[in-house]
Design an enzyme around this catalytic site. Structure first.
Site, PDB file in Angstrom:
ATOM      1  N   CYS A   2       0.818  -1.155   0.223  1.00 23.67           N
ATOM      2  CA  CYS A   2       0.225   0.012  -0.011  1.00 23.67           C
ATOM      3  C   CYS A   2       0.876   1.256   0.186  1.00 23.67           C
ATOM      4  O   CYS A   2       2.271   1.144   0.195  1.00 23.67           O
ATOM      5  CB  CYS A   2      -0.877  -0.066   1.268  1.00 23.67           C
ATOM      6  SG  CYS A   2      -1.615  -1.570   1.616  1.00 23.67           S
ATOM      7  N   ARG A  27       2.320   2.111  -7.091  1.00 21.84           N
ATOM      8  CA  ARG A  27       2.488   1.182  -6.101  1.00 21.84           C
ATOM      9  C   ARG A  27       1.126   0.360  -6.001  1.00 21.84           C
ATOM     10  O   ARG A  27       0.981  -0.595  -5.470  1.00 21.84           O
ATOM     11  CB  ARG A  27       2.597   1.785  -4.553  1.00 21.84           C
ATOM     12  CG  ARG A  27       4.069   2.401  -4.411  1.00 21.84           C
ATOM     13  CD  ARG A  27       3.957   2.990  -2.936  1.00 21.84           C
ATOM     14  NE  ARG A  27       3.961   2.024  -1.754  1.00 21.84           N
ATOM     15  CZ  ARG A  27       5.127   1.536  -1.399  1.00 21.84           C
ATOM     16  NH1 ARG A  27       6.054   1.810  -1.813  1.00 21.84           N
ATOM     17  NH2 ARG A  27       5.219   0.720  -0.223  1.00 21.84           N
ATOM     18  N   TRP A  75      -3.636  -1.719  -1.276  1.00 21.83           N
ATOM     19  CA  TRP A  75      -3.433  -3.154  -2.097  1.00 21.83           C
ATOM     20  C   TRP A  75      -3.811  -4.070  -1.308  1.00 21.83           C
ATOM     21  O   TRP A  75      -3.106  -4.813  -0.399  1.00 21.83           O
ATOM     22  CB  TRP A  75      -2.202  -3.026  -2.607  1.00 21.83           C
ATOM     23  CG  TRP A  75      -1.574  -4.123  -3.294  1.00 21.83           C
ATOM     24  CD1 TRP A  75      -1.439  -5.273  -3.234  1.00 21.83           C
ATOM     25  CD2 TRP A  75      -1.549  -4.092  -4.774  1.00 21.83           C
ATOM     26  NE1 TRP A  75      -0.978  -6.121  -4.210  1.00 21.83           N
ATOM     27  CE2 TRP A  75      -1.112  -5.390  -5.171  1.00 21.83           C
ATOM     28  CE3 TRP A  75      -1.770  -3.042  -5.928  1.00 21.83           C
ATOM     29  CZ2 TRP A  75      -1.113  -5.862  -6.634  1.00 21.83           C
ATOM     30  CZ3 TRP A  75      -1.583  -3.400  -7.148  1.00 21.83           C
ATOM     31  CH2 TRP A  75      -1.299  -4.934  -7.483  1.00 21.83           C
ATOM     32  N   ASN A  99       0.767   0.064   6.269  1.00 22.92           N
ATOM     33  CA  ASN A  99       1.153  -0.688   4.847  1.00 22.92           C
ATOM     34  C   ASN A  99       1.951  -2.012   5.442  1.00 22.92           C
ATOM     35  O   ASN A  99       2.552  -1.691   6.308  1.00 22.92           O
ATOM     36  CB  ASN A  99       2.222   0.254   4.109  1.00 22.92           C
ATOM     37  CG  ASN A  99       2.541  -0.594   2.856  1.00 22.92           C
ATOM     38  OD1 ASN A  99       2.119  -1.421   2.736  1.00 22.92           O
ATOM     39  ND2 ASN A  99       3.942  -0.087   2.484  1.00 22.92           N
ATOM     40  N   GLY A 100       1.471  -3.064   5.180  1.00 20.55           N
ATOM     41  CA  GLY A 100       2.181  -4.325   5.618  1.00 20.55           C
ATOM     42  C   GLY A 100       0.980  -5.445   6.039  1.00 20.55           C
ATOM     43  O   GLY A 100      -0.030  -5.327   5.392  1.00 20.55           O
ATOM     44  N   GLU A 479      12.675 -19.719 -19.005  1.00 16.19           N
ATOM     45  CA  GLU A 479      12.209 -18.449 -18.486  1.00 16.19           C
ATOM     46  C   GLU A 479      13.433 -17.388 -19.038  1.00 16.19           C
ATOM     47  O   GLU A 479      13.464 -16.376 -19.138  1.00 16.19           O
ATOM     48  CB  GLU A 479      11.838 -18.416 -17.253  1.00 16.19           C
ATOM     49  CG  GLU A 479      11.850 -17.165 -16.462  1.00 16.19           C
ATOM     50  CD  GLU A 479      10.617 -16.254 -17.184  1.00 16.19           C
ATOM     51  OE1 GLU A 479      10.139 -16.815 -17.652  1.00 16.19           O
ATOM     52  OE2 GLU A 479      10.564 -15.023 -16.875  1.00 16.19           O
ATOM     53  N   LYS A 483      13.189 -14.247 -21.256  1.00 11.23           N
ATOM     54  CA  LYS A 483      13.762 -12.900 -20.738  1.00 11.23           C
ATOM     55  C   LYS A 483      14.811 -12.259 -21.553  1.00 11.23           C
ATOM     56  O   LYS A 483      14.557 -11.099 -22.128  1.00 11.23           O
ATOM     57  CB  LYS A 483      14.433 -12.982 -19.516  1.00 11.23           C
ATOM     58  CG  LYS A 483      13.517 -13.322 -18.093  1.00 11.23           C
ATOM     59  CD  LYS A 483      12.825 -12.089 -17.571  1.00 11.23           C
ATOM     60  CE  LYS A 483      11.275 -11.873 -18.308  1.00 11.23           C
ATOM     61  NZ  LYS A 483      10.488 -12.859 -18.122  1.00 11.23           N
ATOM     62  N   GLU A 486      12.945 -11.381 -25.132  1.00 11.68           N
ATOM     63  CA  GLU A 486      11.859 -10.110 -25.195  1.00 11.68           C
ATOM     64  C   GLU A 486      12.436  -9.017 -24.824  1.00 11.68           C
ATOM     65  O   GLU A 486      11.806  -7.916 -25.297  1.00 11.68           O
ATOM     66  CB  GLU A 486      10.823 -10.552 -24.165  1.00 11.68           C
ATOM     67  CG  GLU A 486      10.940 -10.728 -22.594  1.00 11.68           C
ATOM     68  CD  GLU A 486       9.831 -10.852 -22.048  1.00 11.68           C
ATOM     69  OE1 GLU A 486       8.644 -10.616 -22.352  1.00 11.68           O
ATOM     70  OE2 GLU A 486       9.809 -11.582 -20.820  1.00 11.68           O
ATOM     71  N   HIS A 502      19.228 -35.018 -29.417  1.00 16.98           N
ATOM     72  CA  HIS A 502      18.233 -35.444 -30.220  1.00 16.98           C
ATOM     73  C   HIS A 502      17.908 -34.234 -31.276  1.00 16.98           C
ATOM     74  O   HIS A 502      16.814 -33.853 -31.662  1.00 16.98           O
ATOM     75  CB  HIS A 502      17.010 -35.495 -29.565  1.00 16.98           C
ATOM     76  CG  HIS A 502      16.945 -36.754 -28.584  1.00 16.98           C
ATOM     77  ND1 HIS A 502      17.037 -37.903 -28.856  1.00 16.98           N
ATOM     78  CD2 HIS A 502      17.108 -36.584 -27.149  1.00 16.98           C
ATOM     79  CE1 HIS A 502      17.247 -38.804 -27.540  1.00 16.98           C
ATOM     80  NE2 HIS A 502      17.419 -37.964 -26.820  1.00 16.98           N
ATOM     81  N   LYS A 601       2.226  -5.159 -21.511  1.00 15.36           N
ATOM     82  CA  LYS A 601       2.132  -5.796 -20.175  1.00 15.36           C
ATOM     83  C   LYS A 601       1.289  -6.843 -19.872  1.00 15.36           C
ATOM     84  O   LYS A 601       1.379  -7.765 -19.388  1.00 15.36           O
ATOM     85  CB  LYS A 601       2.268  -4.744 -19.114  1.00 15.36           C
ATOM     86  CG  LYS A 601       2.230  -4.927 -17.832  1.00 15.36           C
ATOM     87  CD  LYS A 601       3.800  -5.655 -17.400  1.00 15.36           C
ATOM     88  CE  LYS A 601       3.905  -6.523 -16.157  1.00 15.36           C
ATOM     89  NZ  LYS A 601       4.890  -7.511 -16.152  1.00 15.36           N
TER      90      LYS A 601
HETATM   91  C1  AGP Z   1       6.699 -12.223 -19.504  1.00 12.45           C
HETATM   92  O1  AGP Z   1       7.883 -11.632 -19.342  1.00 12.45           O
HETATM   93  C2  AGP Z   1       5.806 -11.403 -20.525  1.00 12.45           C
HETATM   94  N1  AGP Z   1       5.627 -10.175 -20.160  1.00 12.45           N
HETATM   95  C3  AGP Z   1       4.772 -12.432 -20.945  1.00 12.45           C
HETATM   96  O2  AGP Z   1       4.972 -13.655 -21.270  1.00 12.45           O
HETATM   97  C4  AGP Z   1       3.557 -12.529 -19.648  1.00 12.45           C
HETATM   98  O3  AGP Z   1       4.054 -13.511 -18.924  1.00 12.45           O
HETATM   99  C5  AGP Z   1       2.309 -12.987 -20.310  1.00 12.45           C
HETATM  100  O4  AGP Z   1       1.681 -12.347 -21.326  1.00 12.45           O
HETATM  101  C6  AGP Z   1       1.381 -13.477 -19.242  1.00 12.45           C
HETATM  102  O5  AGP Z   1       0.839 -12.524 -18.576  1.00 12.45           O
HETATM  103  P1  AGP Z   1       0.050 -12.618 -17.328  1.00 12.45           P
HETATM  104  O6  AGP Z   1       1.088 -13.219 -16.409  1.00 12.45           O
HETATM  105  O7  AGP Z   1      -0.200 -11.182 -16.846  1.00 12.45           O
HETATM  106  O8  AGP Z   1      -1.134 -13.452 -17.399  1.00 12.45           O
END
Ligand code: AGP
Length: 606
Positions: A2, A27, A75, A99-100, A479, A483, A486, A502, A601
């Protein structure tokens, strides 16, 4: 996570408080409120939803006055977002914002109810103000009533308190941020610098154990014996946006470095009594888990799908329940087998991903139970679920997911242990104890950032990378590859290390570096053989290995060491170097790290 703001001085402060809350918007919040003291009367203004709703309430009232006030953006952790759960919370003579997470709020709530206190919200925070009132009525003064209350609290807190009985603001904190701002116009208190940077550039960063007592003419910091404590005043010459990023160049780097706190926050209030107890607040599912659950389906996209793969390994290994993991974009169209004995677990940082939301709605039609894991309170996917486990990462601004990923894994780990506890009455305390060490171990890796930066300088010109891992480290390799691609736009792909023979090994030569996870846990000897096969073909190798491994340097070009931990907990640590490596490579290449090209996002369309 929060946001709190307070002021005491010579000016009417409603606008100061609202401006402070606005600056804390990053936040995240789902409700907000302020309280003002004017001529011995405290007036509260609270509203559900966005800050504009609170502003509407306040601007609709005439003569909103008061030069002492506290404010809060919520939050939610305990209690849904609503006006009654919004802070500030009050008792007869006091008002607080918090907050906490108060871990022992249930005990405190029972104590207050036994003493005849009327509880008006579903929050943990409200117990703080009732305790202060309780001790005040035991003939303690304001300061000592607060000190007595602090000694009863367990958990994390940053609290501001005002009283209608005197013109004084008291503040205290533990494991939650709080700063003081000093100016000729008055004294400010807030969660973070951005809230008050418009009014001063002189700050005091408070420490746990500080008690701050502020009047219009004086500010002092004492210990809990009311003995004065030394403090330093820092002058900051930074822009508001820079203030939101703190000392970091990008939100992504800030969020990578927040993971020690966010993992700790996600465990807080769930791992209790040092790992002897586990409480996930999903007891409404216990009977289903114990008597009906036969299969689990985890569905998600992107990074969240990677945490789903970790979930498969952890749940099957710990709770022995079959788990399927499926990309939501595939799951929703492949006419899957679903029934009332299936538990569907959608994982989503945003809670708004279109494919994941569609998969949830499809599963609901087949009467499957839905338990979602999400980082945004009351977003679309949680609203479609029978139960929700929130990650407490706080808002993740960088498009590339980092702290959301490690907090998703945190929730999944606890869920695997919870399933086992409900089905067998056995709680794996050794794993819980190991989990409680993760924040400290994550911090140790973050301290190797400079070394990882030198590796990104060495490797940033390559155009292709291979990421390898076995067992629980394979989803981490996936992952790591995601990273890198992207945010730096460099091609990277991941495979189970055992898959090299393989086909993928045909790619190996001096132009294709391999990032390989060869930590002590998941099949070390076999991964070491895979590593040697790569070296035999002139491939360059960056290895992630466990501290104390004396031989590994002989087999690869560069090594990043991570602390030793339980095999099942390795993913939490092994992903951190990969996040940092990707960030530094992208930053050297000059890409838009927080908003990479073509990405959003939250993918709210198919
Ligand atoms: C991950 O770095 C990306 N931004 C993307 O793969 C993301 O994880 C995916 O779009 C899922 O989003 P969400 O977790 O909000 O559902």
């Amino acid at each position: 996570m929060c946001g709190i703001v307070g002021y005491i001085g010579n000016n009417d402060c409603s606008d100061i408080l609202l401006d402070g809350l606005t600056k804390l918007e990053y936040r995240g919040y789902d409700s907000a409120g302020i309280a003002l003291l004017n001529k011995g009367i405290i007036t509260r203004y609270r509203a559900n939803g966005k800050l504009r709703n609170l502003k509407k309430v306040i601007y609709s009232v005439k003569n909103v006055e008061g030069s002492i006030g506290i404010a809060h953006t919520r939050w939610a952790t305990h209690g849904i977002p609503s006006e009654k759960n919004a802070h500030p919370h009050n008792s007869e003579n006091f008002v607080i914002v918090h907050n906490g997470i108060i871990e022992n709020y249930r005990e405190l709530k029972s104590f207050m109810i036994e003493n005849g206190t009327k509880i008006s919200s579903d929050t943990d925070s409200e117990m703080i103000v009732h305790l202060i009132e309780y001790y005040y009525k035991k003939n303690l003064n304001f300061e000592n009533a607060v000190i007595k209350t602090i000694k009863k609290l367990e958990g994390a807190y940053a609290v501001l308190v005002i009283s209608k009985l005197e013109e004084k603001l008291i503040a205290f904190k533990k494991d939650s941020p709080m700063i003081i701002g000093l100016s000729d116009e008055g004294t400010y208190v807030a969660s973070d610098v951005p809230a008050i940077l418009s009014y001063t550039n002189k700050f005091i960063y408070l420490n746990d154990g500080d008690l701050v007592i502020i009047t219009k003419s004086d500010m002092k910091i004492t210990d809990f014996e009311l003995s004065p404590k030394e403090y330093n005043i820092k002058t900051l010459n930074i822009s508001p946006l820079m203030a939101e990023k703190g000392e970091y160049k990008h939100f992504m780097l800030k969020e990578i470095n927040e993971q020690s706190r966010s993992v700790a926050d996600t465990f807080r209030g769930r791992i209790l009594k040092g790992g002897d107890e586990l409480d996930l607040d999903i007891s409404n599912l216990d009977s289903f888990i114990k008597n009906d659950l036969q299969k689990i389906v985890i569905t998600a996209c992107g990074t969240s799908w990677h945490s789903g793969l970790i979930g498969k390994y952890l749940i099957e290994s710990i709770a022995r329940i079959p788990v399927e993991v499926d990309y939501a974009s595939e799951y929703r169209y492949r006419n899957p087998i679903l029934d009332k004995n299936t538990l569907v677990i959608p994982i989503s940082q945003s809670g708004e991903t279109a494919d994941t939301l569609a998969a949830v709605k499809m599963a609901k039609k087949e009467d499957s139970k839905i338990l979602s894991i999400c980082n945004v309170f009351n977003s679309s996917i949680p609203r479609e679920s029978d139960a929700v486990l929130y990650t407490y990462a706080g808002p993740e601004i960088g498009v590339a997911s980092t702290k959301a990923f490690t907090t998703q894994m945190s929730v999944i780990l606890l869920l695997a242990l919870y399933f086992k506890k409900v089905k067998t009455s056995v709680l794996d305390k050794k794993i819980l104890e190991g989990a409680l060490l993760l924040p400290e171990n994550i911090n140790k890796i973050l301290k190797t950032s400079e070394y990882i930066f030198t590796l990104s300088q060495k490797y940033h010109l390559y155009s292709d990378f291979l990421y390898l891992g076995r067992g629980l480290n394979f989803p981490i390799a996936l992952e790591g590859a995601l990273k890198l691609k992207e945010i730096s736009y460099i091609h990277a792909e991941a495979y189970p290390a055992g898959e090299m023979k393989h086909g993928p090994i045909a790619l190996i030569d001096e132009n294709m570096p391999t990032f390989i996870i060869v930590t002590d846990g998941n099949n070390y000897d076999k991964v070491l053989s895979n590593l040697q096969e790569i070296k035999a073909r002139k491939g360059k190798v960056i290895a992630i290995a466990t501290e104390g491994n004396k031989e590994i340097k002989d087999f690869c070009d560069d090594v990043i060491f991570v602390p030793k931990t339980l095999n099942l907990l390795e993913p939490f640590l092994n992903v951190i170097p990969m996040q940092l490596f990707s960030y530094f490579v992208a930053d050297i290449k000059g890409t838009d790290v927080d908003q990479p090209r073509n990405l959003a996002k939250s993918v709210t369309v198919e």
